[in-house]
Scaffold this active site. Structure first.
Site, PDB file in Angstrom:
ATOM      1  N   HIS A  89       1.988   1.858  -3.460  1.00 13.55           N
ATOM      2  CA  HIS A  89       0.825   2.358  -4.191  1.00 13.55           C
ATOM      3  C   HIS A  89       0.804   3.837  -3.996  1.00 13.55           C
ATOM      4  O   HIS A  89       0.892   4.596  -4.935  1.00 13.55           O
ATOM      5  CB  HIS A  89      -0.310   1.574  -4.159  1.00 13.55           C
ATOM      6  N   THR A 144       0.939  -1.158   0.001  1.00  8.22           N
ATOM      7  CA  THR A 144      -0.012  -0.080   0.035  1.00  8.22           C
ATOM      8  C   THR A 144       0.757   1.178   0.031  1.00  8.22           C
ATOM      9  O   THR A 144       0.509   2.327  -0.753  1.00  8.22           O
ATOM     10  CB  THR A 144      -0.900  -0.144   1.024  1.00  8.22           C
TER      11      THR A 144
END
Length: 197
Positions: free
Chosen positions: A56, A53
């Site tokens: 990202h 995450t």
């Protein structure tokens, strides 16, 4: 340094933190140490994982990210100060933190599905994370952990909980073959959890 000196009260002033901007730039900045609200605790992280995450957020953007953001949602550390309404932990406690800050009021929260909270504001995504010298988190999201397990293991509690949830949601895997696609942290944790199930 003794614990009395280290946890003698809330620090104030400036701290260093990692910051990611919307144009995918990462830097180390100096910012103000958070002041805890009545229901929050101030944690001094001792270990912070880097999750897919986080990558990202840095490389492509991630839904719900409040840029510029201080990343870091897999972490453990010491509580250094507490808000006046916090009762579950105290200064000096070693804690792992659930990064999912939920409202507790929406239909999903009230039906026992807080992972679907319509007001979900994850630490390190929607609010400042643990890639900093200090991070403020809701007291209800901090859980005492035996410090003897080590900071690195304690920081893995959150991704391990996700892996266990995946295995437990699979409708039973006993005596079945399981294929896990992806050999990253989550894939490996899911494979370990599946094997032990």
């Amino acid at each position: 340094m003794s614990l009395d000196n280290l946890f003698g009260g809330a620090p104030s002033g400036k701290m260093k933190a990692v910051r990611i901007t919307q144009d995918h730039q990462i830097s180390v900045i100096e910012t103000t140490i958070p002041v805890v609200a009545d229901d929050e605790v101030l944690v001094k992280p001792t270990c912070c994982g880097i999750c897919g995450t986080d990558l990202h957020i840095l490389k492509h953007g991630f839904v719900g990210t409040n840029y510029p953001v201080i990343p870091g949602h897999e972490f453990a550390g010491h509580v250094v100060a507490t808000g006046r309404n916090v009762r579950n932990v105290k200064a000096g406690d070693f804690v792992a933190v659930d990064p999912n800050v939920v409202c507790g009021e929406c239909r999903w929260c009230k039906s026992g599905r807080p992972n679907l909270c319509i007001h979900l504001t994850p630490i390190g995504v929607g609010r400042p994370g643990a890639a900093a010298e200090y991070v403020a988190v809701p007291g209800r999201n901090a859980f005492r952990v035996n410090e003897s397990i080590g900071s690195d293991v304690a920081a893995l509690i959150e991704p391990l909980a996700c892996a266990l949830h995946a295995v437990n949601s699979s409708q039973g895997i006993k005596d079945r073959q399981v294929l896990v696609l992806g050999g990253g942290t989550m894939g490996l944790l899911i494979a370990i959890a599946a094997r032990h199930s």
